[in-house]
Design a protein around this motif. Structure first.
Motif: not given
Ligand code: ATP
Ligand code: PRP
Ligand code: MG
Length: 391
Positions: A156-158, A244-249, A233-235, A168-172
């Protein structure tokens, strides 16, 4: 069962193109729309129940195009299973080493669909594709889960900017008060099965999904979506689009896998033996691919004493300990061994450390050779497969 999951099951029981829209609005409502009308169909999720269709050959589905295609052919070639294709537009091919196998080139998602419908028996695709289009169907069995190419993750990216700057995280993301029934989080994705499932499992209630076939990273900047769920893959694509990707995503880590139809393995004559051979060849090649064989000379009083020294070094234990053989020469008219040759296998990434350790214990004349295959005793993956099949 919640309304979410029952609506979800309903969505998974159509065989026609995946829904273009899933709307989850809290537990109270779940709207499901489809890009094409839900016509009457006798096929559930592309799957026919009952016995397999009789045929003599084992059908092996390989990706016809895209980034998996070339690497798949390379892997097979490295395992001495070269695919003979008359021309690139012909979708059927042979593997001369496997005379009962017929190769069919298909789009990755169609390989999974055709495994389920019984039109293919074996296939190579990304785990992401098996998970998305296989939808947890028990007929699909992963025979080899790590073919070591096609690495990517479904994530998941935002946007990095605006309201997401400090998220910065799924929780947030889930805790942002702005997502409501009337204004849910809008996610663009091609993964219309895994996406809703992941959100539900992670307790995100107010989410709406839209789908497109590519270039999803444009959706947030175009104002079409708040977030995207796509392969990374490479981002680079995310970075270039200010996402950006997020923690838990991360929904799934993926790489190429060998997948089979359970029914075919059990019922089709020769399917299990052929799968065993392919699995053994893959394992032998992949095991060898990240190892070097090292030969070196060591002075010593006996093979055991040399072995003691080698085994005292953490990087030198080899596959099953060192092979130590005397290097015989004639001294004062007598044959004697002053030196011993040792042969060990070491992981490629530990090469230099191994050479240093060999030198430290008196090794000289260190020769490094690539390994082509390591056929060990029966592979654990084969035993696992038999146990999954109840055999
Ligand atoms: N960066 C990446 N992006 C997408 N897929 C990747 C990536 N790296 C590895 N893969 C793997 O390659 C597979 C095929 O991707 P590819 O983009 O070639 O085809 P596709 O997305 O199915 O088709 P198309 O993009 O033509 O619609 C994916 O399912 C995934 O397993
Ligand atoms: O992290 P990266 O290395 O930048 O790779 C990720 C990108 O690659 C894939 O797109 P693809 O090239 O398959 O194009 P598509 O969107 O047309 O499928 C994927 O959908 C991402 O957009
Ligand atoms: Mg693609």
């Amino acid at each position: 069962m919640s309304q979410f999951s029952s609506a979800f099951t309903a969505a998974s029981s159509v065989s026609l193109p995946p829904p273009s829209f899933y709307v989850s609005v809290s537990k109270r409502s779940f709207i499901y729309c489809c890009s094409s009308p839900q016509s009457t169909t006798t096929v559930v999720n592309g799957k026919f129940d009952g016995k397999i269709v009789e045929r003599d050959e084992i059908r092996f589905g390989l990706p016809s195009k895209g980034r998996m295609a070339g690497d798949t052919l390379d892997l097979l070639k490295d395992c001495q299973l070269s695919v003979k294709q008359v021309n690139p537009r012909q979708y059927v091919a042979q593997i001369p080493q496997l005379s009962n196998v017929e190769v069919w080139f298909q789009r990755p998602k169609d390989i999974v669909r055709k495994l389920l419908s019984g039109d293919l028996d074996l296939g190579i695709v990304g785990l992401d594709t098996v998970s998305e289009y296989g939808r947890g169907d028990e007929d699909l069995i992963i025979v080899h889960d790590a073919l070591k190419y096609g690495d990517c993750r479904l994530s998941l990216a935002i946007p990095k900017y605006g309201i997401f700057e400090n998220i910065n995280s799924l929780k947030e993301l889930a805790q942002m008060p702005r997502w409501t029934i009337d204004r849910p989080l809008r996610v663009a994705t091609g993964f219309t099965y895994l996406g809703p499932k992941f959100m539900q499992e992670n307790g995100l209630k107010h989410v709406i999904f839209s789908t497109a076939d590519g270039a999803l990273e444009a959706a947030p900047a175009m104002g079409i979506a708040d977030a995207i769920l796509d392969l990374v893959s490479s981002g680079t694509t995310l970075r270039e689009n200010n996402l950006k990707e997020i923690e838990g995503g991360v929904v799934l880590e993926s790489q190429a896998v060998l997948v089979a139809s359970r029914k075919a393995l059990i019922q089709r004559k020769g399917a299990l033996d052929t799968t065993h051979e392919i699995l053994e060849r893959f394992e032998a090649h992949l095991r060898a691919a990240d190892q070097f064989m090292i030969t070196a000379n060591m002075s010593g009083s006996s093979a055991e004493e040399v072995a003691e020294r080698v085994l005292s070094q953490p990087s030198l234990s080899g596959l099953q300990g060192p092979t130590v053989s005397p290097v015989l020469c004639k001294r004062d008219g007598k044959v004697a061994a002053d030196y011993y040759a040792i042969v060990i296998c070491v992981p490629k990434k530990a090469l230099y450390k191994s050479v240093q350790q060999l030198r430290a214990i008196g090794g000289s004349g260190v020769l490094i050779s690539p390994l082509t295959y390591i056929f060990d005793e029966e592979t654990p993956r084969w035993r696992e497969l038999l146990s999954k099949l109840g055999l």
